[in-house]
Each structure stands twice: as C-alpha cells, then as structure tokens.
Design a protein around this motif. Sequence first.
Motif, mmCIF file in Angstrom:
data_model
loop_
_atom_site.group_PDB
_atom_site.id
_atom_site.type_symbol
_atom_site.label_atom_id
_atom_site.label_comp_id
_atom_site.label_asym_id
_atom_site.label_seq_id
_atom_site.Cartn_x
_atom_site.Cartn_y
_atom_site.Cartn_z
ATOM 1 N N ILE A 103 18.289 -4.186 0.187
ATOM 2 C CA ILE A 103 17.450 -3.159 -0.202
ATOM 3 C C ILE A 103 16.072 -3.464 -0.541
ATOM 4 C CG2 ILE A 103 19.412 -2.017 -1.157
ATOM 5 C CD1 ILE A 103 18.493 -2.969 -4.075
ATOM 6 N N LEU A 104 15.742 -4.788 -0.340
ATOM 7 C CA LEU A 104 14.403 -5.047 -0.633
ATOM 8 C C LEU A 104 13.437 -4.361 0.357
ATOM 9 C CD1 LEU A 104 12.451 -6.953 -2.190
ATOM 10 C CD2 LEU A 104 12.892 -8.950 -0.517
ATOM 11 N N PRO A 105 13.431 -4.112 1.502
ATOM 12 C CA PRO A 105 12.716 -3.194 2.427
ATOM 13 C C PRO A 105 12.374 -1.945 1.631
ATOM 14 C CG PRO A 105 14.068 -4.329 3.741
ATOM 15 C CD PRO A 105 14.599 -4.446 2.548
ATOM 16 N N GLY A 106 13.304 -1.379 1.072
ATOM 17 C CA GLY A 106 13.193 -0.161 0.136
ATOM 18 C C GLY A 106 12.111 -0.194 -0.882
ATOM 19 N N ASN A 107 12.040 -1.419 -1.662
ATOM 20 C CA ASN A 107 11.469 -1.643 -2.575
ATOM 21 C C ASN A 107 10.059 -1.907 -2.215
ATOM 22 O OD1 ASN A 107 13.674 -1.469 -4.430
ATOM 23 N ND2 ASN A 107 14.048 -3.595 -4.430
ATOM 24 N N VAL A 108 10.069 -2.440 -1.199
ATOM 25 C CA VAL A 108 8.475 -2.738 -0.330
ATOM 26 C C VAL A 108 8.057 -1.352 -0.151
ATOM 27 C CG1 VAL A 108 7.238 -3.892 1.396
ATOM 28 C CG2 VAL A 108 9.111 -5.276 0.118
ATOM 29 N N GLN A 109 8.746 -0.704 0.623
ATOM 30 C CA GLN A 109 8.280 0.744 0.919
ATOM 31 C C GLN A 109 7.959 1.597 -0.103
ATOM 32 O OE1 GLN A 109 8.032 1.990 4.240
ATOM 33 N NE2 GLN A 109 6.837 3.490 3.107
ATOM 34 N N MET A 110 8.606 1.490 -1.219
ATOM 35 C CA MET A 110 8.181 2.262 -2.560
ATOM 36 C C MET A 110 6.886 1.714 -3.114
ATOM 37 S SD MET A 110 9.908 2.567 -6.344
ATOM 38 C CE MET A 110 11.258 1.883 -5.943
ATOM 39 N N SER A 111 6.699 0.535 -3.041
ATOM 40 C CA SER A 111 5.245 0.071 -3.417
ATOM 41 C C SER A 111 4.047 0.466 -2.440
ATOM 42 C CB SER A 111 5.402 -1.630 -3.758
ATOM 43 O OG SER A 111 5.926 -2.061 -4.581
ATOM 44 N N ALA A 112 4.480 0.501 -1.373
ATOM 45 C CA ALA A 112 3.461 1.077 -0.366
ATOM 46 C C ALA A 112 2.993 2.411 -0.487
ATOM 47 C CB ALA A 112 4.154 0.783 1.133
ATOM 48 N N ASN A 113 4.188 3.058 -0.501
ATOM 49 C CA ASN A 113 4.067 4.730 -0.999
ATOM 50 C C ASN A 113 3.089 4.975 -2.169
ATOM 51 O OD1 ASN A 113 5.657 4.992 1.049
ATOM 52 N ND2 ASN A 113 7.605 5.958 0.097
ATOM 53 N N TYR A 114 3.676 4.070 -3.240
ATOM 54 C CA TYR A 114 2.631 4.095 -4.691
ATOM 55 C C TYR A 114 1.526 3.926 -4.365
ATOM 56 C CZ TYR A 114 6.689 5.968 -7.660
ATOM 57 O OH TYR A 114 7.561 6.707 -8.139
ATOM 58 N N GLY A 115 1.206 2.722 -3.666
ATOM 59 C CA GLY A 115 -0.370 2.322 -3.453
ATOM 60 C C GLY A 115 -0.964 3.427 -2.781
ATOM 61 N N LYS A 116 -0.412 3.931 -1.614
ATOM 62 C CA LYS A 116 -1.246 5.140 -1.058
ATOM 63 C C LYS A 116 -1.571 6.352 -2.152
ATOM 64 C CE LYS A 116 0.822 3.972 3.354
ATOM 65 N NZ LYS A 116 1.738 4.541 4.473
ATOM 66 N N ARG A 117 -0.598 6.459 -2.606
ATOM 67 C CA ARG A 117 -0.892 7.606 -3.808
ATOM 68 C C ARG A 117 -1.765 7.212 -4.762
ATOM 69 N NH1 ARG A 117 2.551 8.625 -8.699
ATOM 70 N NH2 ARG A 117 2.187 10.715 -9.284
ATOM 71 N N ALA A 118 -1.757 5.973 -5.122
ATOM 72 C CA ALA A 118 -2.871 5.613 -6.287
ATOM 73 C C ALA A 118 -4.301 5.621 -5.501
ATOM 74 C CB ALA A 118 -2.545 3.978 -6.729
ATOM 75 N N GLN A 119 -4.127 4.889 -4.347
ATOM 76 C CA GLN A 119 -5.474 5.298 -3.524
ATOM 77 C C GLN A 119 -5.992 6.839 -3.512
ATOM 78 O OE1 GLN A 119 -5.254 3.205 0.160
ATOM 79 N NE2 GLN A 119 -6.224 1.487 -0.690
ATOM 80 N N ARG A 120 -5.070 7.601 -3.032
ATOM 81 C CA ARG A 120 -5.404 9.024 -2.847
ATOM 82 C C ARG A 120 -5.988 9.892 -3.998
ATOM 83 N NH1 ARG A 120 -1.063 10.388 -1.140
ATOM 84 N NH2 ARG A 120 -0.066 11.341 -2.667
ATOM 85 N N LYS A 121 -5.124 9.511 -5.199
ATOM 86 C CA LYS A 121 -5.223 10.167 -6.747
ATOM 87 C C LYS A 121 -6.307 9.656 -7.350
ATOM 88 C CE LYS A 121 -1.095 12.764 -7.375
ATOM 89 N NZ LYS A 121 -0.337 13.181 -8.412
ATOM 90 N N GLY A 122 -6.509 8.411 -7.283
ATOM 91 C CA GLY A 122 -7.454 7.553 -8.081
ATOM 92 C C GLY A 122 -7.175 7.505 -9.799
ATOM 93 N N THR A 123 -6.042 8.132 -10.226
ATOM 94 C CA THR A 123 -5.936 8.212 -11.690
ATOM 95 C C THR A 123 -5.175 6.873 -12.252
ATOM 96 O OG1 THR A 123 -3.742 9.005 -11.426
ATOM 97 C CG2 THR A 123 -5.332 10.671 -11.467
ATOM 98 N N THR A 124 -5.411 6.829 -13.485
ATOM 99 C CA THR A 124 -4.748 5.729 -14.138
ATOM 100 C C THR A 124 -3.147 5.622 -14.097
ATOM 101 O OG1 THR A 124 -6.803 5.662 -15.674
ATOM 102 C CG2 THR A 124 -4.972 4.164 -16.247
ATOM 103 N N SER A 125 -2.872 7.004 -14.164
ATOM 104 C CA SER A 125 -1.318 6.706 -14.291
ATOM 105 C C SER A 125 -0.837 6.478 -12.909
ATOM 106 C CB SER A 125 -0.880 8.364 -14.623
ATOM 107 O OG SER A 125 -1.409 9.250 -13.500
ATOM 108 N N ALA A 126 -1.512 6.946 -11.830
ATOM 109 C CA ALA A 126 -0.919 6.659 -10.471
ATOM 110 C C ALA A 126 -1.150 5.116 -10.241
ATOM 111 C CB ALA A 126 -1.864 7.370 -9.263
ATOM 112 N N GLN A 127 -2.120 4.553 -10.616
ATOM 113 C CA GLN A 127 -2.246 3.076 -10.450
ATOM 114 C C GLN A 127 -1.485 2.234 -11.451
ATOM 115 O OE1 GLN A 127 -6.651 2.935 -11.584
ATOM 116 N NE2 GLN A 127 -7.408 3.391 -9.378
ATOM 117 N N ALA A 128 -1.066 2.894 -12.271
ATOM 118 C CA ALA A 128 -0.162 2.049 -13.321
ATOM 119 C C ALA A 128 1.139 2.117 -12.537
ATOM 120 C CB ALA A 128 -0.259 2.674 -14.694
ATOM 121 N N ALA A 129 1.689 3.252 -12.132
ATOM 122 C CA ALA A 129 2.849 3.476 -11.262
ATOM 123 C C ALA A 129 2.750 2.515 -10.282
ATOM 124 C CB ALA A 129 3.171 4.809 -10.846
#
Length: 131
Positions: free
Chosen positions: A80-106
């Motif tokens: 399941i490690l690839p799924g966890n890496v994918q989750m980080s990638a998804n959240y990273g894209k979201r943090a870049q898109r939103k630019g909010t503190t909460s998205a960056q913290a997630a």
Amino acid sequence: MSTPPLTKDIIGLAGLFITSGTTHLVKPEVFERLVPSALPRRRELVYASGVAELACAAGLLHPRTRRYAGWASAALLVAILPGNVQMSANYGKRAQRKGTTSAQAAFAGTVARLPLQLPLIRTALRAAGRR
C-alpha cells in the motif's frame, strides 16, 4: 518456534488495521483516488485492501496466526506504500492550487506519514518472529 508475544505495538498495528480496514469498506470513495492510475478496478482494490487489513488485524491478535499475519501485514504495508505516495502527491497538487495554510498543513501531514511506514513494517516483522 514459539509464538511472538502480543505486545502493545502489535496491538496498535492491529488497531490501525481495524480502523483503516473498516473505513475502506464503509467509505471506499475516500481511498479510490489513492489507487495508482495504472491499476484497474479501483473500488474492488479498495475493498480487497480493506478486507486484507481486517484479516491481518485478526491474525495479529490470535497467537496461532500471529506469525503468518505478521508476514502478511509486512507485505500489505509494502503493497500500500504506492497509495500513500499517491496521497502525498494529490495533497501536494492541492496545496499548490489552493495555497492555503490548511492545504499546506494537510500536505505536510501526508509527507510526514510516509516514513512512519518503516516502524509499522518493523512491528509486523516482530509479529512474524523476526527481531
């Protein structure tokens, strides 16, 4: 060979598997986007991994199956490690898109979670009788 003892860390791993496995079955949509896009039938894979987590949890808690469940748990955590890496990638894209503190913290939380796989795998291997 003697059965490895049921320690607090093995109980904790079983608890994580119970929680995560149940969530996989009750809210599979949460995990579907974490399945790497190269894999087909995402919903079915989410259900299968949830059942595997619950089976590993049950096996870890019972002395007669602890050793086998330890090996299965270690394999599952690696799988399941690839799924966890994918989750980080998804959240990273979201943090870049939103630019909010909460998205960056997630995003930071998902990145911080990745190295935690190693102690979980070590715990599973201890349950398998490896020191």
